[in-house]
Motif scaffolding. Sequence first.
Motif, PDB file in Angstrom:
ATOM      1  N   SER A  67       0.818  -1.203   0.000  1.00 36.82           N
ATOM      2  CA  SER A  67       0.000   0.000   0.000  1.00 36.82           C
ATOM      3  C   SER A  67       0.858   1.261   0.000  1.00 36.82           C
ATOM      4  O   SER A  67       1.811   1.384   0.764  1.00 36.82           O
ATOM      5  CB  SER A  67      -0.903   0.008   1.237  1.00 36.82           C
ATOM      6  N   SER A  70      -4.069   5.864   0.459  1.00 38.59           N
ATOM      7  CA  SER A  70      -5.105   6.439  -0.412  1.00 38.59           C
ATOM      8  C   SER A  70      -5.605   5.466  -1.470  1.00 38.59           C
ATOM      9  O   SER A  70      -5.941   5.871  -2.587  1.00 38.59           O
ATOM     10  CB  SER A  70      -4.589   7.716  -1.087  1.00 38.59           C
ATOM     11  N   GLY A  71      -5.623   4.183  -1.172  1.00 39.12           N
ATOM     12  CA  GLY A  71      -6.165   3.182  -2.088  1.00 39.12           C
ATOM     13  C   GLY A  71      -5.250   2.781  -3.225  1.00 39.12           C
ATOM     14  O   GLY A  71      -5.661   2.063  -4.129  1.00 39.12           O
ATOM     15  N   GLN A  72      -4.001   3.200  -3.181  1.00 41.07           N
ATOM     16  CA  GLN A  72      -3.050   2.827  -4.224  1.00 41.07           C
ATOM     17  C   GLN A  72      -2.066   1.798  -3.699  1.00 41.07           C
ATOM     18  O   GLN A  72      -1.712   1.799  -2.518  1.00 41.07           O
ATOM     19  CB  GLN A  72      -2.284   4.047  -4.739  1.00 41.07           C
ATOM     20  N   ALA A 103      -1.025   1.020  -8.951  1.00 39.32           N
ATOM     21  CA  ALA A 103      -2.408   0.827  -9.390  1.00 39.32           C
ATOM     22  C   ALA A 103      -3.360   1.223  -8.275  1.00 39.32           C
ATOM     23  O   ALA A 103      -2.998   1.222  -7.093  1.00 39.32           O
ATOM     24  CB  ALA A 103      -2.639  -0.631  -9.771  1.00 39.32           C
ATOM     25  N   THR A 104      -4.571   1.524  -8.663  1.00 37.91           N
ATOM     26  CA  THR A 104      -5.637   1.745  -7.698  1.00 37.91           C
ATOM     27  C   THR A 104      -6.174   0.375  -7.327  1.00 37.91           C
ATOM     28  O   THR A 104      -6.537  -0.404  -8.220  1.00 37.91           O
ATOM     29  CB  THR A 104      -6.745   2.630  -8.303  1.00 37.91           C
ATOM     30  N   LEU A 105      -6.195   0.076  -6.053  1.00 35.43           N
ATOM     31  CA  LEU A 105      -6.602  -1.257  -5.593  1.00 35.43           C
ATOM     32  C   LEU A 105      -7.977  -1.643  -6.110  1.00 35.43           C
ATOM     33  O   LEU A 105      -8.187  -2.778  -6.529  1.00 35.43           O
ATOM     34  CB  LEU A 105      -6.547  -1.323  -4.069  1.00 35.43           C
ATOM     35  N   ALA A 106      -8.901  -0.717  -6.121  1.00 39.74           N
ATOM     36  CA  ALA A 106     -10.265  -1.019  -6.567  1.00 39.74           C
ATOM     37  C   ALA A 106     -10.314  -1.474  -8.024  1.00 39.74           C
ATOM     38  O   ALA A 106     -11.249  -2.176  -8.414  1.00 39.74           O
ATOM     39  CB  ALA A 106     -11.164   0.190  -6.358  1.00 39.74           C
ATOM     40  N   THR A 107      -9.317  -1.117  -8.843  1.00 38.69           N
ATOM     41  CA  THR A 107      -9.301  -1.583 -10.231  1.00 38.69           C
ATOM     42  C   THR A 107      -8.714  -2.991 -10.342  1.00 38.69           C
ATOM     43  O   THR A 107      -8.918  -3.656 -11.352  1.00 38.69           O
ATOM     44  CB  THR A 107      -8.495  -0.640 -11.147  1.00 38.69           C
TER      45      THR A 107
END
Length: 130
Positions: free
Chosen positions: A92, A95-97, A110-114
């Motif tokens: 990590s 901020s979600g990256q 990368a953005t984790l949600a993707t």
Amino acid sequence: MERGQMPARVSNPRDTEAALTWQLERLGSTAWQDWTLKFQRMAFGYARDSGWHDAADAVRWLDHHALLCEGAAPRGALVWYQAADRIRVACSLGSGQVVGPLPHGPVEIATLATLSTDWIWSEPHFPFGN
């Protein structure tokens, strides 16, 4: 998976910021493809095997020892996620990256949600590393 208590920070040969710097210096490298666990182990300064067969084995061990957490992963945490047919791990950035070897490509941010809708995180804990 059970939600673990927030684990205390662990001590690794390479601290969080140095581990992240090590990873960011390898952006674009395809040398680590499919070696997500080894990449993270090396980033945190462990030259030898982690003692786990793969990321799924690591997650089972961490779960058994109540070391997994849900929710937003703090900077430097290991993020374990389901991608395609297996569990992978990235680090990590906050901020979600995350950073690490991506499922079908080089080391990237990368953005984790993707990457996945199914993830958990742990402190960068390599109990068998040396």
